[in-house]
Each structure stands twice: as C-alpha cells, then as structure tokens.
Design a protein around this motif. Structure first.
Motif, PDB file in Angstrom:
ATOM      1  N   ILE A 348       0.929  -1.050   0.352  1.00 41.92           N
ATOM      2  CA  ILE A 348       0.102   0.017  -0.059  1.00 41.92           C
ATOM      3  C   ILE A 348       0.975   1.321   0.142  1.00 41.92           C
ATOM      4  N   ASP A 349       2.005   1.098   0.547  1.00 37.69           N
ATOM      5  CA  ASP A 349       2.880   2.394   0.670  1.00 37.69           C
ATOM      6  C   ASP A 349       3.235   2.503  -0.710  1.00 37.69           C
ATOM      7  N   LEU A 350       3.698   1.585  -1.449  1.00 34.46           N
ATOM      8  CA  LEU A 350       4.255   1.586  -2.674  1.00 34.46           C
ATOM      9  C   LEU A 350       3.144   2.399  -3.830  1.00 34.46           C
ATOM     10  N   ASP A 351       2.072   1.918  -3.461  1.00 38.24           N
ATOM     11  CA  ASP A 351       0.783   2.230  -4.248  1.00 38.24           C
ATOM     12  C   ASP A 351       0.792   3.762  -4.132  1.00 38.24           C
ATOM     13  N   GLU A 352       0.935   4.249  -2.791  1.00 38.07           N
ATOM     14  CA  GLU A 352       0.822   5.692  -2.501  1.00 38.07           C
ATOM     15  C   GLU A 352       1.947   6.295  -3.123  1.00 38.07           C
ATOM     16  N   LEU A 353       3.017   5.984  -3.345  1.00 36.46           N
ATOM     17  CA  LEU A 353       4.147   6.399  -4.108  1.00 36.46           C
ATOM     18  C   LEU A 353       3.916   6.550  -5.393  1.00 36.46           C
ATOM     19  N   HIS A 354       3.359   5.818  -5.919  1.00 38.32           N
ATOM     20  CA  HIS A 354       2.973   5.683  -7.477  1.00 38.32           C
ATOM     21  C   HIS A 354       1.538   6.533  -7.784  1.00 38.32           C
ATOM     22  N   THR A 355       0.898   6.659  -6.843  1.00 36.43           N
ATOM     23  CA  THR A 355      -0.601   7.278  -7.286  1.00 36.43           C
ATOM     24  C   THR A 355      -0.739   8.701  -6.387  1.00 36.43           C
ATOM     25  N   GLY A 356      -0.199   8.931  -5.165  1.00 30.05           N
ATOM     26  CA  GLY A 356      -0.364  10.049  -4.629  1.00 30.05           C
ATOM     27  C   GLY A 356      -1.774   9.685  -3.499  1.00 30.05           C
ATOM     28  N   GLU A 357      -2.246   8.729  -3.374  1.00 26.28           N
ATOM     29  CA  GLU A 357      -3.157   8.135  -2.615  1.00 26.28           C
ATOM     30  C   GLU A 357      -3.063   6.806  -1.538  1.00 26.28           C
ATOM     31  N   ARG A 358      -3.759   6.991  -0.509  1.00 30.43           N
ATOM     32  CA  ARG A 358      -3.724   5.768   0.374  1.00 30.43           C
ATOM     33  C   ARG A 358      -5.201   5.331   0.164  1.00 30.43           C
ATOM     34  N   ARG A 359      -5.101   3.928  -0.271  1.00 33.93           N
ATOM     35  CA  ARG A 359      -6.380   3.383  -0.645  1.00 33.93           C
ATOM     36  C   ARG A 359      -6.539   1.712  -0.321  1.00 33.93           C
ATOM     37  N   GLU A 360      -6.150   2.084   1.311  1.00 32.19           N
ATOM     38  CA  GLU A 360      -6.326   0.641   2.053  1.00 32.19           C
ATOM     39  C   GLU A 360      -7.480  -0.044   2.059  1.00 32.19           C
ATOM     40  N   GLY A 361      -8.648   0.603   1.759  1.00 29.12           N
ATOM     41  CA  GLY A 361     -10.063  -0.224   1.637  1.00 29.12           C
ATOM     42  C   GLY A 361     -10.079  -1.164   0.304  1.00 29.12           C
ATOM     43  N   ILE A 362      -9.601  -0.888  -0.631  1.00 29.74           N
ATOM     44  CA  ILE A 362      -9.669  -1.616  -1.988  1.00 29.74           C
ATOM     45  C   ILE A 362      -8.759  -2.710  -1.798  1.00 29.74           C
ATOM     46  N   LEU A 444       9.359   4.721   1.935  1.00 33.66           N
ATOM     47  CA  LEU A 444       9.269   5.773   2.924  1.00 33.66           C
ATOM     48  C   LEU A 444       9.743   7.033   2.799  1.00 33.66           C
ATOM     49  N   ARG A 445      11.404   7.019   2.439  1.00 35.02           N
ATOM     50  CA  ARG A 445      12.024   8.069   2.445  1.00 35.02           C
ATOM     51  C   ARG A 445      11.693   8.856   1.037  1.00 35.02           C
ATOM     52  N   GLU A 446      11.074   8.365   0.092  1.00 36.18           N
ATOM     53  CA  GLU A 446      10.617   9.081  -1.202  1.00 36.18           C
ATOM     54  C   GLU A 446       9.085   9.540  -0.490  1.00 36.18           C
ATOM     55  N   LEU A 447       8.272   8.907   0.111  1.00 41.44           N
ATOM     56  CA  LEU A 447       7.268   9.506   0.344  1.00 41.44           C
ATOM     57  C   LEU A 447       7.372  10.671   1.462  1.00 41.44           C
ATOM     58  N   GLU A 448       8.412  10.541   2.369  1.00 43.19           N
ATOM     59  CA  GLU A 448       8.672  11.805   3.288  1.00 43.19           C
ATOM     60  C   GLU A 448       9.227  12.861   2.453  1.00 43.19           C
ATOM     61  N   ALA A 449       9.995  12.502   1.437  1.00 43.44           N
ATOM     62  CA  ALA A 449      10.580  13.728   0.730  1.00 43.44           C
ATOM     63  C   ALA A 449       9.474  14.406  -0.011  1.00 43.44           C
ATOM     64  N   ALA A 454      10.113  17.943  -1.525  1.00 40.21           N
ATOM     65  CA  ALA A 454      11.196  18.037  -2.154  1.00 40.21           C
ATOM     66  C   ALA A 454      11.516  16.702  -2.547  1.00 40.21           C
ATOM     67  N   ALA A 455      12.507  16.442  -3.486  1.00 37.41           N
ATOM     68  CA  ALA A 455      12.747  15.134  -4.056  1.00 37.41           C
ATOM     69  C   ALA A 455      13.877  14.409  -3.262  1.00 37.41           C
ATOM     70  N   PRO A 456      13.770  13.147  -3.126  1.00 34.35           N
ATOM     71  CA  PRO A 456      14.643  12.358  -2.144  1.00 34.35           C
ATOM     72  C   PRO A 456      16.154  12.506  -2.619  1.00 34.35           C
ATOM     73  N   GLU A 457      17.006  12.581  -1.897  1.00 39.33           N
ATOM     74  CA  GLU A 457      18.454  12.494  -2.192  1.00 39.33           C
ATOM     75  C   GLU A 457      18.686  11.185  -2.940  1.00 39.33           C
ATOM     76  N   GLY A 458      19.230  11.305  -4.246  1.00 38.12           N
ATOM     77  CA  GLY A 458      19.740  10.136  -4.874  1.00 38.12           C
ATOM     78  C   GLY A 458      18.599   9.149  -5.351  1.00 38.12           C
ATOM     79  N   SER A 459      17.494   9.590  -5.360  1.00 34.61           N
ATOM     80  CA  SER A 459      16.385   8.781  -6.075  1.00 34.61           C
ATOM     81  C   SER A 459      16.317   8.958  -7.438  1.00 34.61           C
ATOM     82  N   PRO A 460      15.763   7.944  -8.157  1.00 33.52           N
ATOM     83  CA  PRO A 460      15.667   8.046  -9.598  1.00 33.52           C
ATOM     84  C   PRO A 460      14.662   9.143  -9.954  1.00 33.52           C
TER      85      PRO A 460
END
Length: 460
Positions: A348-362, A444-449, A454-460
């Motif tokens: 679910i965290d990965l999904d939030e990184l990709h979509t910007g939403e938390r969709r635990e229900g589905i 989690l680092r990318e979500l926090e950034a 801000a963009a995470p340091e060293g992220s693609p």
C-alpha cells in the motif's frame, strides 16, 4: 516514520478486533460442511455449491465495501464506523447458519442456507475489510506492522482455538444434534459481535488520505497493475487454500479414516492452533532478523513435512497424528497468519508512492475476498470430490455410515497432496516477491520527501 512504536493499549485494542471474525471463520471452516452433510443430511456436492455461489456475490460486494470505507468521512474516521454498525447483524447472521428451519426438505433448506450465507458474508466483509485496513493507518513502520499483526493473529488464532474446542462441546450438550448446533451457533454469534465494538472504542486512525479515491474500476486497474500486490495476493490465496483444504477435510479424516470419535477433531485443531499462537512471537522475531520472505519459506517447510506425513498416517497412530498437527501449526502461523498480512501494508505504501493516494480499503477488500474465495473453493471443490468418490451422507438421527474405499482415498488426498500443491505455489511466489526491508525504507524516504515538497536525495 520508521522506528516508531505503538502503545500496548493500541495493539491490544486492535488485536481484539479480529477475535470474533477469527472465531466464526474457523468454526465455519471446520464444522459447516460436516454439519450440512452429517446433521442436515444434505448431499456434499449440494452443500459445497452454496458457498461457490456466495463467492460470486463477494466478487461484487467486497470491492464495493472497500471503496465505501475509503470514502467514509465521519467524526469516528473512515474505518471505525463500519465496526460499530456491522457488529450486531454479523453475530445474528452467523447464528442463523446453524438453524434447520425445514427438516428433511432439501429444496427449501438449500434456499435458506444460500440466503443466510449471502447475508453473513456481507456483514463479515463490512466488519473485516475496514478492520484489516486499519493496519496501514495505525503505523508505517516495516517491523511494527509485523508486530501489530502478531497481536491481531494472537487474538484471532487464540479465539479460534477456543472456538473449535468449545463449539463441538456445546452442540454435544444436547441429545438432539440439530438443537445442539443451534445452541452453539447462537452462543458464538453473540460472543463474536463484542470484539468489534471493543476495537471501535480502543483505536484511532493516524495516517489517512483526505482525498476522495478514484472510481471503483479505475482503482481495480491500478491495484492489479501493482506487481508486488499481485504477488501478495497469490501468496495469500495459495496459503489460504492449503489451510482450507486441510481444515475442511479434518473432521472426515478423523472420523472416517482414523476411526476416532468426534472429540479428536477438537484435540487436533487445538494442537494446530495452540502452536500457531505460541510461535507467532518467534516468527515475528525471525522476521525482524531475516525478513518476511525468509519467515514464510521456513514456515512452509514445516507445513509441507506435516502434509506428507498425514497422507501416510494409518488408524491407530494417534500420537503421530498429534505430532504432525503440532508441526503444521508452526507452519500455519508463518504462512497463513503473519506472512501475507504483514506484506500487504508495504504494498500500500508503494501504491501511494505511485498514485499519491492511500487506498487501504480496496487492497484489503481484495484480500478478504481472496480469503472467502479460498473458503468457497475449498468447500465447493471438496464437496464435489466427495460426491464423485461416492461419499455417503448421513441421515439425521442415525449412526454415521461406513464409507467406500474411493471416498476414503479422496479424503486422504485432500488432507495431504492437495494442500501441498497449493503451498508449493505460495513458496514459488514468495521467492519472487520484490519488496525487501531495504526497498520499503527507500519507499518511505521517497514518500517523506514528497510530503515535504522535495525530491529524495539519490532517488531516480
């Protein structure tokens, strides 16, 4: 975000919420098909088809409830109102499954049990999907989620252990088996509603999306385009099928193959579930040290040894049967209870990184649906196999019949090789599962950034 610890009160309040659903699910797994064939007198294939039909309803019902819980806005949060308002009807519809309103009339009885099954599964979803979704909303720490599921399944497995021992004791209190089953069903229907209410009062959601979720079909497309989620779904379905096949056939295996009285059913289930509870804490420590994937693989090894032994077991080997049940409990703890459910919040965290939403229900809705698919497929498939093998259903009030060799062979295959095949499928999927602890920390680092702008340091 990492290294956080939830309070013991929160963990206990969350954990107790799965007590009622765990008890009812396990009672249905172990006793419903035998109740329909040996007390109601229904043919095994007809009884199993009820729960195959119910799964078609769940395919619609479960995602809708997941979406609705994602969209819920109230002073109690998104998930907790569902626990409050589903608790009572959940308990009532469970109890109704153990009533025989039209003795001997298979047509009306089939319609009754089908209708009650549809209602019960609706309220089960209304309670269990929002409850399960709370895991990702209480903490975002990789290991704390495993600990949270440790408390959840300690209550769930502990409650089911008590339930599967006391349920047959209750229905054997009365000389009339039909009245005894109704008494047992009513007692556990009342008990099962209370833990949902305790969870409602004891937890608070901490990580919630304030954005409205996408439409249902779009959410489903996004969910199934999430490759790690497909792995977790496959892992859980394989694990649950293995458990379902074994649990459903145990009463038949003990009574008809081992030639033992029904009290041995409770003893075997107690052996499996007690070890599963006791080893939850050991598996949690192992997961923190080696990772969730290694935990699953080691647990599956224990379980495979047990399944092989059960196939070759002979009448008179009661001690070996209990030893194999203990071994199975070690594996079930890691592969059915802890493994897939502790992996899902990371997806679910990965999904939030990709979509910007938390969709635990589905996501949790689809997992609960898979659990019920396993239950339905297990009951349906084993019912059809027993019918095909010539299994003789009982007549209410008469002694249990002797079964032909073909039915006994089908029972042995269903308790050994069949679950083993499903479990091997889970092992292969876990081996390929891509989210490690290091990858989750990066997510989690990318979500926090992103949240900080801000963009995470060293992220693609």
């Amino acid at each position: 975000m990492t290294g956080e610890r939830l309070s013991l009160r929160t963990k206990l309040a969350y954990g107790v919420g799965d007590l009622g659903t765990g008890m009812t699910a396990n009672i249905l797994i172990f006793f419903l098909l035998p109740f329909l064939t040996n007390t109601v007198g229904m043919a095994a294939g007809l009884a199993g088809s009820i729960y195959a039909i119910t799964r078609f309803w769940d395919a619609v019902n479960d995602p809708i409830i997941g979406i609705l819980s994602d969209r819920t806005r109230s002073r109690w949060g998104r998930r907790r109102p569902w626990l409050l308002f589903s608790a009572i009807p959940f308990g009532l519809t469970f109890a109704a499954q153990w009533w025989i309103p039209f003795p001997g009339q298979m047509g009306p009885l089939f319609a009754y049990y089908l209708a009650v099954s549809l209602l019960f599964n609706t309220f089960y979803s209304a309670a269990n999907i929002p409850y399960a979704s709370l895991t990702a909303e209480l903490t975002q720490d990789y290991d704390e989620r495993t600990r949270l599921n440790q408390f959840r399944f300690a209550f769930s497995v502990g409650g089911s252990m008590v339930a599967v021992v006391t349920f047959p004791l209750l229905f054997n209190l009365l000389p009339d088996r039909a009245a005894g089953h109704l008494l047992a069903g009513a007692c556990f229907g009342a008990i099962s509603a209370v833990p949902l209410l305790l969870c409602f009062w004891g937890v608070r959601e901490r990580f919630q999306s304030q954005r409205d979720p996408l439409p249902l079909l779009q959410q489903l497309r996004v969910a199934f385009s999430n490759r790690p989620y497909l792995f977790v779904s496959g892992i859980y379905l394989c694990s649950w099928l293995a458990f379902q096949f074994t649990a459903t056939i145990i009463p038949y295996f003990i009574v008809f193959w081992m030639g033992l009285p029904e009290v041995w059913i409770s003893l075997v289930v107690l052996a499996v579930q007690s070890v599963a509870v006791l080893t939850l804490f050991a598996w949690t420590c192992l997961s923190a040290r080696l990772g969730k994937r290694a935990m699953y693989l080691i647990g599956a090894g224990f379980w495979l040894i047990s399944q092989a032994g059960l196939f070759f077991l002979q009448a008179g080997q009661e001690r070996l049967m209990i030893a194999l049940a203990l071994l199975a409990g070690i594996g079930v703890s890691a592969t059915v209870y802890l493994g897939p459910w502790s992996m899902l919040p990371d997806v679910i965290d990965l999904d939030e990184l990709h979509t910007g939403e938390r969709r635990e229900g589905i996501f949790y809705a689809l997992m609960v649906f898979l659990q019920k698919v396993g239950l339905g497929l297990g009951l349906f498939f084993l019912g059809q196999v027993l019918d095909w093998a010539g299994f003789i259903p009982s007549v209410a009030g008469e002694p249990l019949p002797s079964q032909p060799e073909s039915a006994l062979l089908a029972i042995r295959l269903a308790i050994g090789p069949l679950p083993a095949v499903a479990l091997i499928g889970g092992i292969l999927l876990v081996w390929l599962y891509p989210i490690t602890r290091q990858r989750h920390r990066q997510i989690l680092r990318e979500l926090e950034a992103r949240r900080a702008g801000a963009a995470p340091e060293g992220s693609p």
